[in-house]
Write a protein that holds these residues in place. Sequence first.
Motif, PDB file in Angstrom:
ATOM      1  N   VAL A 218       0.727  -1.167  -0.285  1.00 35.72           N
ATOM      2  CA  VAL A 218      -0.083   0.080   0.070  1.00 35.72           C
ATOM      3  C   VAL A 218       1.379   0.642  -0.028  1.00 35.72           C
ATOM      4  O   VAL A 218       0.497   2.095  -0.037  1.00 35.72           O
ATOM      5  N   THR A 219       1.727   1.398   0.307  1.00 34.62           N
ATOM      6  CA  THR A 219       2.807   2.540   1.082  1.00 34.62           C
ATOM      7  C   THR A 219       3.816   2.074  -0.316  1.00 34.62           C
ATOM      8  O   THR A 219       3.633   3.832  -0.763  1.00 34.62           O
ATOM      9  N   LEU A 220       4.586   1.579  -0.335  1.00 31.22           N
ATOM     10  CA  LEU A 220       5.038   1.502  -1.444  1.00 31.22           C
ATOM     11  C   LEU A 220       5.459   0.993  -3.214  1.00 31.22           C
ATOM     12  O   LEU A 220       5.965   2.493  -3.757  1.00 31.22           O
ATOM     13  N   VAL A 221       4.794  -0.297  -3.278  1.00 28.33           N
ATOM     14  CA  VAL A 221       4.951  -0.806  -4.022  1.00 28.33           C
ATOM     15  C   VAL A 221       3.909  -0.093  -5.084  1.00 28.33           C
ATOM     16  O   VAL A 221       3.482   0.473  -6.090  1.00 28.33           O
ATOM     17  N   LEU A 222       2.796   0.480  -4.189  1.00 26.17           N
ATOM     18  CA  LEU A 222       1.684   1.920  -5.121  1.00 26.17           C
ATOM     19  C   LEU A 222       2.000   2.477  -5.978  1.00 26.17           C
ATOM     20  O   LEU A 222       1.629   3.034  -7.400  1.00 26.17           O
ATOM     21  N   ARG A 223       3.082   2.917  -5.678  1.00 27.55           N
ATOM     22  CA  ARG A 223       4.089   4.326  -5.893  1.00 27.55           C
ATOM     23  C   ARG A 223       4.071   3.849  -7.712  1.00 27.55           C
ATOM     24  O   ARG A 223       4.576   4.671  -8.325  1.00 27.55           O
ATOM     25  N   ALA A 224       5.251   3.024  -7.257  1.00 26.52           N
ATOM     26  CA  ALA A 224       5.437   2.093  -8.939  1.00 26.52           C
ATOM     27  C   ALA A 224       4.447   2.456 -10.158  1.00 26.52           C
ATOM     28  O   ALA A 224       3.751   1.646 -10.598  1.00 26.52           O
ATOM     29  N   ASP A 225       3.628   3.050 -10.133  1.00 28.57           N
ATOM     30  CA  ASP A 225       2.885   2.861 -11.518  1.00 28.57           C
ATOM     31  C   ASP A 225       3.613   3.258 -12.716  1.00 28.57           C
ATOM     32  O   ASP A 225       4.252   3.862 -12.816  1.00 28.57           O
ATOM     33  N   ASN A 226       2.716   2.409 -13.781  1.00 28.80           N
ATOM     34  CA  ASN A 226       3.193   2.570 -14.896  1.00 28.80           C
ATOM     35  C   ASN A 226       2.239   3.218 -16.286  1.00 28.80           C
ATOM     36  O   ASN A 226       1.254   2.511 -16.505  1.00 28.80           O
ATOM     37  N   ARG A 227       2.077   4.315 -16.123  1.00 30.71           N
ATOM     38  CA  ARG A 227       1.515   5.541 -16.522  1.00 30.71           C
ATOM     39  C   ARG A 227      -0.180   5.213 -16.421  1.00 30.71           C
ATOM     40  O   ARG A 227      -1.029   4.987 -17.005  1.00 30.71           O
ATOM     41  N   GLY A 228       0.305   5.150 -14.993  1.00 31.74           N
ATOM     42  CA  GLY A 228      -1.322   4.607 -13.919  1.00 31.74           C
ATOM     43  C   GLY A 228      -2.061   3.514 -13.738  1.00 31.74           C
ATOM     44  O   GLY A 228      -2.457   2.858 -13.540  1.00 31.74           O
ATOM     45  N   GLU A 229      -0.457   2.762 -14.563  1.00 31.74           N
ATOM     46  CA  GLU A 229      -1.365   1.049 -14.704  1.00 31.74           C
ATOM     47  C   GLU A 229      -0.240  -0.235 -13.522  1.00 31.74           C
ATOM     48  O   GLU A 229       0.778   0.624 -13.274  1.00 31.74           O
ATOM     49  N   GLY A 230      -0.696  -0.501 -13.047  1.00 38.03           N
ATOM     50  CA  GLY A 230      -0.256  -1.820 -11.814  1.00 38.03           C
ATOM     51  C   GLY A 230      -0.118  -3.484 -11.964  1.00 38.03           C
ATOM     52  O   GLY A 230      -0.141  -3.333 -13.364  1.00 38.03           O
ATOM     53  N   GLY A 231       0.407  -4.203 -11.438  1.00 33.31           N
ATOM     54  CA  GLY A 231       0.743  -5.402 -11.173  1.00 33.31           C
ATOM     55  C   GLY A 231       2.137  -5.177 -12.159  1.00 33.31           C
ATOM     56  O   GLY A 231       3.070  -5.339 -11.994  1.00 33.31           O
ATOM     57  N   LEU A 232       2.562  -7.191 -11.366  1.00 35.11           N
ATOM     58  CA  LEU A 232       3.439  -7.457 -12.129  1.00 35.11           C
ATOM     59  C   LEU A 232       4.315  -7.421 -13.328  1.00 35.11           C
ATOM     60  O   LEU A 232       5.169  -7.177 -13.267  1.00 35.11           O
ATOM     61  N   VAL A 233       3.206  -7.236 -14.642  1.00 33.59           N
ATOM     62  CA  VAL A 233       4.294  -7.087 -15.863  1.00 33.59           C
ATOM     63  C   VAL A 233       4.170  -5.211 -16.213  1.00 33.59           C
ATOM     64  O   VAL A 233       5.237  -4.730 -16.279  1.00 33.59           O
ATOM     65  N   ALA A 234       3.277  -4.032 -15.197  1.00 31.15           N
ATOM     66  CA  ALA A 234       3.136  -3.458 -15.477  1.00 31.15           C
ATOM     67  C   ALA A 234       5.031  -3.052 -14.959  1.00 31.15           C
ATOM     68  O   ALA A 234       5.628  -1.774 -15.287  1.00 31.15           O
ATOM     69  N   MET A 235       5.277  -3.673 -13.474  1.00 31.40           N
ATOM     70  CA  MET A 235       6.751  -3.449 -12.550  1.00 31.40           C
ATOM     71  C   MET A 235       7.645  -3.903 -13.758  1.00 31.40           C
ATOM     72  O   MET A 235       9.090  -3.448 -13.477  1.00 31.40           O
ATOM     73  N   LEU A 236       7.293  -4.885 -14.086  1.00 29.94           N
ATOM     74  CA  LEU A 236       8.297  -5.470 -14.961  1.00 29.94           C
ATOM     75  C   LEU A 236       9.137  -4.641 -16.105  1.00 29.94           C
ATOM     76  O   LEU A 236      10.328  -4.420 -16.090  1.00 29.94           O
TER      77      LEU A 236
END
Length: 624
Positions: free
Chosen positions: A67-85
């Motif tokens: 909730v605090t850290l990983v949610l900050r890593a958005d890929n142009r508004g999208e999330g998920g392991l593919v977006a993080m990758l």
Amino acid sequence: MQSTKSSFTALTLGALGVVYGDIGTSVLYALKEVFNSGHVSLTTQHVYGVLSLVVWTVTVIVSLKYVTLVLRADNRGEGGLVAMLALAAHAVEGHPRLRRYLMAIGIFGTCLFYGDGVITPAISVLSAVEGLAVISPNLSSAILPLTLGILFVLFAVQKRGTAGIGRWFGPIMLLWFLSLAALGIWHIVQLPQILWALSPHYALAFIAEEPGTAFLLLGAVVLCVTGAEALYADLGHFGKRPIRQAWFSVAMPALLINYLGQGALLLQQPDAVSNPFFAMAPRAMLLPLVVLATAATVIASQALITGAFSVTKQVIQLGYLPRLQVLHTSETDTGQIYLPLVNWGLCAGIALAVIFFQSSGDLAAAYGIAVTLDMLITTVLTFFVVRWGWKYPLFPAAAATLFFLVVDVSFFASNLIKLPDGGWFPLAIGAGMFVLMRTWHTGRQLVQSAMQPHALSLAEFLQMLRRDSVTRVAGTAVFLSSQSGTVPSALLHNLKHNKVLHARNVFVTVRHHELAHIPPAHRATAHDLGHDCWQVMLHFGFMDDPHVPNALSMLTQRGELPSTSIMETSYFLSRDIIVPQRGHGMALWREKLFAQMYRNAGSAADFLHLPHRNVVELGSQIVI
């Protein structure tokens, strides 16, 4: 202002329904499995220690990490392991070897999602229906067939879309969380000293005094964070603020109150250990609670199924799976899709898990390895995003990563003990998916390599055609080519068989990028090759819908392409046959597997939204 506030409230309620379905139903089985594991007795010290472990596992993994850290890593508004990758791969763009390793790790993590996707709905729905045995032992024989029936109906209705029932997800899950809190408060009031278990002191003392027991219990404690990855995966649907608001204001308090209530019940009624959650409810409320729990687990499963559709589409557009049939179930929301093969593949896997493991207790033995390995992979990828992508100093980035790595590795190591008891099941599914994805990706590279020596320069070829005065016929031909600037094989076959060239020729190359979305203004470019021929480049993100006719219409509106009617336009595609050959590229069995996948891949015309009546497919053999 009022409209904005109501919209935020709606998103928060929606996030509660979709994002927190899995973790919200973990109360059904988490403590039950901890105290039925045989590793710990029902003493006051153990109950306090276990509850403190659960509270701080939820706090560290869900609240701090996701909730605090990983949610900050958005890929142009999208999330998920593919977006993080994609973010991590982009961050290390200048280090090709490291990038390859990260891509392999990230793709393997994505494959594990399918293993988790089989176990989680099975254990959730089965644990809810097992409440019938608490009502009456005579109903035990109905648990398995009823679970299978509920799951089959759930998958059968997927093709109709979720727009109609989706609006009920949030209110039902809100009622569920309020029920969790109410049950917990009722039992906490009877034993208020149980609130001391909120202190981390009890967890640390338990670990210090009985490190071996605490380590073994982590394999069951991890059940309390079932579905934590969904927080990040659903970022694009709801946004950071609604997801955080739903967690801190409703989901987290309700979960912790219910766990504390279960602990209070176990200290007062040790015989409730067989199913502490349902034992919390008064006898008259048992049947309504079973119905509500079943509805909550179905909603949780629905969210995971929808996520599987979305992840599969993303992986296809990144080039790691062949095209599959994608059906849109909503005329207004392009994100609502249905993939028949994925739907029924998941259904078969989940049914197999239910039949093979028979109970939520046995399924709990299979759960944990895949999800903790996924959490570990997320931590590793997040480090590269934070350090190289966000340019944070090395020390704080490494310190935070090390802290979360210690937590993730501890849970993963504990869950490895479950390997012979069922942990192999989701790993086998993940490994199978990884073989498919790597085979497809490598096979496509081999196809490109096989075609490269025979590639002809498009500009030179067109110049030669002009000198030879090839007959031109009315209309527009759109040639799809994987390589920009080279002659499409469909053009060669068209000239060979039909001896003509269209009056206008558009050579289109589609590129999929490691970005969630490509803005419409940067999606299409056209280069005039002269003599009514154009080279077009179309760019799509892994969350974009690759609609070629719409992109070409955009170029027409900008004046970069001539205006043509649909009836005057023909789309030419290459449909090649792959011929495996020993000693070239991959092992022969993998080349045969790739050839089979290539042959059964979905239609490129469907994937690119080409009008079927205007499509011409011409092919040849390619030896790899």
